[in-house]
Design an enzyme around this catalytic site. Structure first.
Site, PDB file in Angstrom:
ATOM      1  N   ARG A 237      78.395  84.942   6.572  1.00  0.00           N
ATOM      2  CA  ARG A 237      77.071  84.350   6.400  1.00  0.00           C
ATOM      3  C   ARG A 237      77.190  82.835   6.436  1.00  0.00           C
ATOM      4  O   ARG A 237      78.128  82.257   5.850  1.00  0.00           O
ATOM      5  CB  ARG A 237      76.468  84.752   5.053  1.00  0.00           C
ATOM      6  CG  ARG A 237      75.914  86.155   5.006  1.00  0.00           C
ATOM      7  CD  ARG A 237      74.622  86.307   5.834  1.00  0.00           C
ATOM      8  NE  ARG A 237      74.078  87.644   5.781  1.00  0.00           N
ATOM      9  CZ  ARG A 237      74.329  88.622   6.668  1.00  0.00           C
ATOM     10  NH1 ARG A 237      75.134  88.394   7.689  1.00  0.00           N
ATOM     11  NH2 ARG A 237      73.769  89.806   6.538  1.00  0.00           N
ATOM     12  N   HIS A 285      74.373  84.732  15.774  1.00  0.00           N
ATOM     13  CA  HIS A 285      74.365  85.830  14.782  1.00  0.00           C
ATOM     14  C   HIS A 285      74.316  87.194  15.477  1.00  0.00           C
ATOM     15  O   HIS A 285      73.433  88.022  15.214  1.00  0.00           O
ATOM     16  CB  HIS A 285      73.180  85.678  13.813  1.00  0.00           C
ATOM     17  CG  HIS A 285      73.395  86.429  12.525  1.00  0.00           C
ATOM     18  ND1 HIS A 285      72.985  85.970  11.296  1.00  0.00           N
ATOM     19  CD2 HIS A 285      74.002  87.627  12.281  1.00  0.00           C
ATOM     20  CE1 HIS A 285      73.312  86.854  10.353  1.00  0.00           C
ATOM     21  NE2 HIS A 285      73.925  87.870  10.939  1.00  0.00           N
TER      22      HIS A 285
END
Ligand SMILES: NC(=O)c1ccc[n+]([C@@H]2O[C@H](COP(=O)([O-])OP(=O)(O)OC[C@H]3O[C@@H](n4cnc5c(N)ncnc54)[C@H](OP(=O)(O)O)[C@@H]3O)[C@@H](O)[C@H]2O)c1
Length: 322
Positions: A237, A285
């Protein structure tokens, strides 16, 4: 009719999930939010919802579900759920699935090999039409340190060990895995970093991991390794790293390169200096995307098992936050 479920995703194609789920659970209402995560129907319909399949659910949507029994995260991470201020006291289940794990393993191995095989240097030579051989180090000369040896990190570690890399891991609790040198806890963190050439972050975002990867940490990585400096790969993350520090580290040579799939702000702003830095691989991502074709069956199976009175698998521990 059996208990209803709500598919609530922000920024994802809601209908692609509903389309897969409907034939698997045909005898119950399946409602959907719009792409912004907003449900436009009546509160009376939401009052019947027992299950939410969620990606970045809105607080106002959760607040409208008085009969909720289970929250299913449509990703492996659950920080998007714990980011809410009010959570109902129901189990939270995350995705653990071979398809998702395989995708992440591919990403990590791809990026480790890219840096170990001097991909950035050869790409630069090719652009300049330069024929020059520079020998990459052998895998066994390169130490890959994986922060987070969970489902994703563990799978990547096994393949990297098979490829001959020296693999070490850092986790919260003690771990044992064949071919992997394990470190855990704050006391062993510096020793873990000091022997790492390629740092792979596969950590969940929690209060403990937020902002963890900063300049002081990057300065503790092994400096005399075979790649001309340490490399950072973050596919966990973006909230776990400090992007300004990564930029500074790339500029002053603390880092020789980086592969980043996750960012503090997504999409990565067009004016981020990361776009222009050499030896940085940026992906949006996508290291391991949740594919409804692969994952819907598992969620439907969990709902049916739960209604038969069986235990839910892959429950998140709210105290740990992952
Ligand atoms: N980029 C993408 O496309 C993408 C896709 C899927 C997932 N992800 C990210 O990948 C993360 C990892 O997924 P996973 O399924 O492997 O999770 P997991 O199975 O829960 O593993 C998490 C690992 O992190 C370790 N950890 C957690 N907090 C820590 C801390 N404070 N200090 C040291 N180690 C800590 C855990 O240690 P213990 O083993 O000791 O508990 C565990 O080994 C997810 O949370 C998600 O954020 C990204």
């Amino acid at each position: 009719m059996k208990p209803a479920l709500l598919v609530a995703t922000k920024g994802w194609d809601v209908e692609s999930w509903a389309r897969r789920i409907r034939p698997l659970l045909p005898d119950r209402p399946i409602l959907c939010t719009d792409r912004a995560g907003i449900y436009h129907g009546a509160d009376a319909d939401l009052a019947e919802i027992h299950y939410i399949l969620a990606w970045k659910p809105l607080q106002e949507t959760l607040d409208r579900l008085p009969s909720l029994r289970v929250i299913f995260s449509l990703g492996a991470g659950v920080d998007h759920i714990f980011a809410l201020t009010r959570l109902p006291d129901v189990p939270i289940v995350r995705i653990v699935d071979p398809d998702l794990t395989a995708r992440m393993t591919e990403y990590v191995v791809w990026q480790v090999l890219h840096h170990q095989r001097l991909g950035p240097a050869y790409s630069a030579h090719q652009r300049e039409r330069v024929w020059r051989d520079i020998d990459p180090p052998a895998a066994h000369q390169v130490s890959v340190g994986i922060m987070g040896l969970g489902v994703m990190g563990g799978s990547a570690a096994r393949i990297l060990v098979r490829l001959g890399f020296k693999v070490r891991s850092w986790t919260r609790s003690p771990k044992r895995m064949a071919g992997v040198e394990s470190f855990h806890g704050a006391e062993r963190f510096d020793a873990f970093l000091a022997g790492t050439d390629i740092l792979v972050a596969l950590l969940p975002l929690t209060p403990d991991t937020r902002g963890l990867i900063d300049l002081p940490l990057l300065r503790k990585l092994r400096r005399d390794g075979p790649l001309g400096g340490p490399i950072l790969i973050n596919a966990g993350r973006g909230g776990s790293h400090v992007e300004a520090d990564i930029v500074a580290a790339l500029r002053d040579g603390t880092l020789a390169g980086a592969s980043l799939d996750v960012f503090q702000t997504e999409p990565l702003p067009a004016d981020s200096p990361l776009w222009d830095l050499g030896n940085v691989v940026i992906t949006p991502h996508v290291a391991a995307v949740s594919d409804p074709v692969a994952l819907a069956g598992q969620i439907a199976g969990q709902i049916e098992a739960f209604e038969r009175g069986e235990k839910l698998k892959n429950r998140v521990d709210p105290r740990r936050g992952y």
